[in-house]
Enzyme design. Structure first.
Site, PDB file in Angstrom:
ATOM      1  N   ASP A 352       0.880  -1.157   0.000  1.00  9.44           N
ATOM      2  CA  ASP A 352       0.000   0.000   0.000  1.00  9.44           C
ATOM      3  C   ASP A 352       0.927   1.218   0.000  1.00  9.44           C
ATOM      4  OD1 ASP A 352      -2.539   1.445   0.384  1.00  9.44           O
ATOM      5  OD2 ASP A 352      -1.655   1.969   2.317  1.00  9.44           O
ATOM      6  N   THR A 354       0.437   4.893   0.657  1.00  7.13           N
ATOM      7  CA  THR A 354       0.414   5.926   1.680  1.00  7.13           C
ATOM      8  C   THR A 354       0.633   5.360   3.084  1.00  7.13           C
ATOM      9  OG1 THR A 354      -1.125   7.178   0.314  1.00  7.13           O
ATOM     10  CG2 THR A 354      -0.899   7.868   2.603  1.00  7.13           C
ATOM     11  N   LYS A 533      -9.293  -3.001  -2.262  1.00  2.45           N
ATOM     12  CA  LYS A 533      -7.907  -3.473  -2.132  1.00  2.45           C
ATOM     13  C   LYS A 533      -7.799  -4.998  -2.191  1.00  2.45           C
ATOM     14  CE  LYS A 533      -6.055   0.532   0.330  1.00  2.45           C
ATOM     15  NZ  LYS A 533      -5.369   1.033   1.539  1.00  2.45           N
ATOM     16  N   ASP A 552      -0.095  -0.338   6.207  1.00  3.47           N
ATOM     17  CA  ASP A 552       0.173   0.301   7.494  1.00  3.47           C
ATOM     18  C   ASP A 552      -0.872  -0.068   8.537  1.00  3.47           C
ATOM     19  OD1 ASP A 552      -1.997   1.709   6.631  1.00  3.47           O
ATOM     20  OD2 ASP A 552      -1.073   3.686   6.728  1.00  3.47           O
ATOM     21  N   ASP A 556      -6.490  -1.508   5.667  1.00  4.73           N
ATOM     22  CA  ASP A 556      -5.881  -2.552   4.855  1.00  4.73           C
ATOM     23  C   ASP A 556      -6.296  -3.958   5.280  1.00  4.73           C
ATOM     24  OD1 ASP A 556      -4.431  -0.775   3.265  1.00  4.73           O
ATOM     25  OD2 ASP A 556      -2.816  -0.641   4.728  1.00  4.73           O
TER      26      ASP A 556
END
Length: 661
Positions: A352, A354, A533, A552, A556
């Site tokens: 991912d 960011t 995602k 992070d 997610d």
């Protein structure tokens, strides 16, 4: 801090560890007279210890070791046989039982050699192996639980009138304000509302360098306040706290069965069948060939004893013990051990963007001079105007100027234009900071040089603002999400190891392509919403690829769960520990490379140990059975035990020389 819900389970595991430890030490002590009274050991040491009834003293000590030290294995065998899954416990029990009852028969009924010293050392080694294994998987959890015990028993509660009251830790509530003085431990997870200080989080995250924390920064209960007074608002207590979540994570990992351990159990199962079959065939064959019963029985017992899994019992536990220590030292928390072992089989590492490959913070990336001023002068002029604005762009520019230690000038006649920019006077010069709309409003011409520079920056997905005076564009400052310095190293190393590197982001395609180009990333998914995602991971899996998802931990979770291996990076209070297989305590993408290397190293060492632990049987069993008897070659029990011991030593050394970084 509330008591953990599985304290009873912890106590049971702790009691089991203590039981194996106690049995190991007591059995090892009693083994000393067994060794000294055994004729084979006396011959090896060139000593002689003889007295009336010495053989019965040997029998007594050996019996104690068999029934006391061997009890966990005898009990485990009953359980395995009830489940119709004979494995390591059964093999150990068969080996020690044959050795014990045959040796007892030699003492009282038949001529022959006793195997008491082999019996004693086998039980000692097996107890040590099981103690090491249980201790290793509980070690990290125990360390964290000890940390919880080290939390202060009281906290300084700030009352509404500003006075301070000492309260018990368990009486803290959400949104309470508490004071932490220099040198004190932080009692609970929270946010700083007053003060600034360096915080030592080494025991929690593995980050050895103290971190400077200020107002609105989060702090973790259990970390140490070093040099400043802080007032924090309590945001999480009890089971919701960082420490409790990590303890639960490690416990889950300790309950997951290692695939290598399963392999060792399968090896033990087959060794059990081989030992029983080879032993039975040996005694039958020699009896058919006309040898007396004692000779045939001794050959059978030698086969059974030499098949004992001294080394096999340590093959996996020793590696696990070393890996647990290495992983902890490097900030790697393994929640799912089978997934960790499977990491070596991955094809694609999906990041991912960011907060993972980038810092997740808006920052200055480019300062382009279009006139006479150099980059520092442009930044100084922009920061002087922006210091009066609360916009995120302004904050980033001022922060960058302070990092460069630039002196910011005073500004007069400051004015903001919503959606366009700001204007102010520096030493009677009117300065404009903003976008094309502001230039148009102020009739400042956008020449070809400025237009080309703007297009280049926008094609990289960056936000660009102009610095201009009344008639001239002096430069452009570009901002974007800052790429971590470690990200380029991580992507490069992953590709060198043969992995494909992918990235997904909610940013537009231009921004995504720019970041991918900077990092050398192969596969890019842009404009991906959080709920999409997991679908992107599935796309790669449908192509037959094994995928690791690295995020992070915020939004997610579905992708981490869908991936073959889910890795949460920068584990904090918001990390999705319920779905990630591996937690990296630092926000460092290179730790992903560490995981992959450590996974391969772990598998290689475990397989090496299992091969060493079982391979010698290929030669030793036939020799023990007497296949070369007609050529005058038989394998004495003492030599068989020596071969077995050498195998164990090799396994132990091979495990201990396991090094990482």
């Amino acid at each position: 801090m509330e008591c953990h819900s599985s304290n009873q389970s912890n106590n049971n595991n702790h009691n089991m560890i203590q039981d194996f430890k106690r049995r190991f030490w007591i059995s090892s002590i009693v083994t000393i007279p067994v060794l000294l009274l055994s004729s084979e050991v006396q011959n090896l040491l060139n000593i002689s210890i003889k007295f009336t009834g010495d053989i019965f003293v040997l029998f007594f000590f050996a019996s104690f070791i068999y029934f006391y030290g061997g009890w966990p294995f005898l009990k485990g065998t009953i359980k395995e046989l009830k489940q119709k899954q004979p494995g390591m416990m059964t093999l150990i029990a068969v080996a020690i039982s044959v050795a014990y009852f045959y040796s007892s028969a030699v003492i009282f009924f038949i001529p022959g050699k006793t195997f008491f010293w082999e019996l004693a050392t086998l039980i000692d080694i097996m107890l040590l192996g099981h103690w090491i294994e249980m201790k290793s998987v509980m070690g990290a959890s125990k360390a964290l639980e000890e940390l919880v015990k080290l939390l202060p028993s009281k906290a300084h509660l700030v009352l509404q009138d500003g006075s301070i009251k000492e309260v018990e830790l368990q009486n803290l509530k959400l949104n309470d304000n508490i004071l932490i003085k220099p040198g004190e431990k932080i009692p609970a997870d929270g946010k700083i509302i007053e003060g600034q200080s360096h915080i030592n989080e080494a025991m929690l995250t593995g980050e050895s360098k103290p971190i400077n924390k200020k107002i609105n920064d989060n702090v973790i209960g259990g970390s140490i306040n070093i040099d400043g007074s802080l007032t924090i608002k309590v945001e999480k207590t009890g089971k919701d706290s960082y420490l409790e979540k990590i303890i639960e994570l490690v416990k889950t990992a300790s309950q997951s069965k290692s695939k290598a351990q399963t392999l060792a159990n399968k090896a033990a199962f087959w060794l059990t069948l081989i030992a029983l079959t080879a032993g039975t065939l040996t005694i039958i064959t020699w009896l058919i060939l006309g040898k007396d019963f004692v000779f045939a029985l001794e050959r059978m017992v030698t086969v059974m004893v030499i098949t004992c899994p001294h080394a096999l019992g340590l093959a996996v536990p020793l590696v696990i013990a070393v890996i647990t220590t290495l992983a902890a030292k490097n900030g790697l928390l393994i929640r799912n051990r089978p997934a960790f072992e499977d990491a070596r089989k991955l094809n694609v590492i999906m990041f991912d963007k960011t907060g993972t490959l980038t810092t997740g913070e808006f920052g200055v990336t480019d300062i382009v001079s279009l006139g006479k001023l150099n980059q520092k002068d442009l930044l100084k002029k922009a920061a002087s105007i922006e210091q009066n604005s609360e916009h995120s762009i302004a904050t980033s520019i001022v922060k960058n100027a302070k990092e460069e230690k630039l002196e910011i000038s005073k500004v007069k006649n400051f004015k903001a234009f919503s959606g366009k920019g700001i204007v102010g006077n520096i030493n009677d010069e009117k300065v404009f900071i903003g976008n094309k709309e502001l230039l148009k409003q102020e009739n400042i011409a956008l020449d070809n040089k400025a237009q080309n520079a703007l297009e280049k920056l926008e094609n990289e997905g960056k936000t660009a603002i102009f610095i201009a005076t009344q008639n001239t564009i002096e430069g452009i400052i570009a901002l974007s999400d800052i790429i971590r310095k470690e990200s380029k190293v991580a992507c490069k190393n992953l590709k060198q190891l043969g992995f494909e590197v992918a990235m997904m982001t909610g940013d537009n395609q231009q921004t995504a392509n720019y970041v991918a180009k900077q990092l050398g990333i192969d596969i890019v998914f842009a404009q991906v919403l959080p709920d999409q995602k997991a679908e992107k991971v599935k796309i790669l899996q449908k192509d037959g690829k094994a995928v690791a998802m690295v995020g992070d931990g915020i939004n997610d979770a579905p992708a981490l769960a869908q991936a073959d291996v889910g890795i949460a990076i920068g584990a904090g209070t918001d990390v999705a520990i319920e779905t990630a297989d591996i937690i990296l305590t630092k926000s460092d993408p290179t730790n992903v490379v560490d995981i992959l290397k450590l996974s391969s190293l772990t598998h290689r060492k475990m397989v090496q140990n299992i091969v060493w632990a079982t391979g010698y049987n290929v030669i030793a069993i036939p020799l023990a059975a007497g296949v070369l008897y007609h050529w005058g070659i038989t394998l004495p029990p003492a030599v068989g035990a020596l071969v077995m011991s050498v195998s164990t030593i090799i396994v132990a050394i091979n495990s201990r020389i396991l090094k990482f970084r």
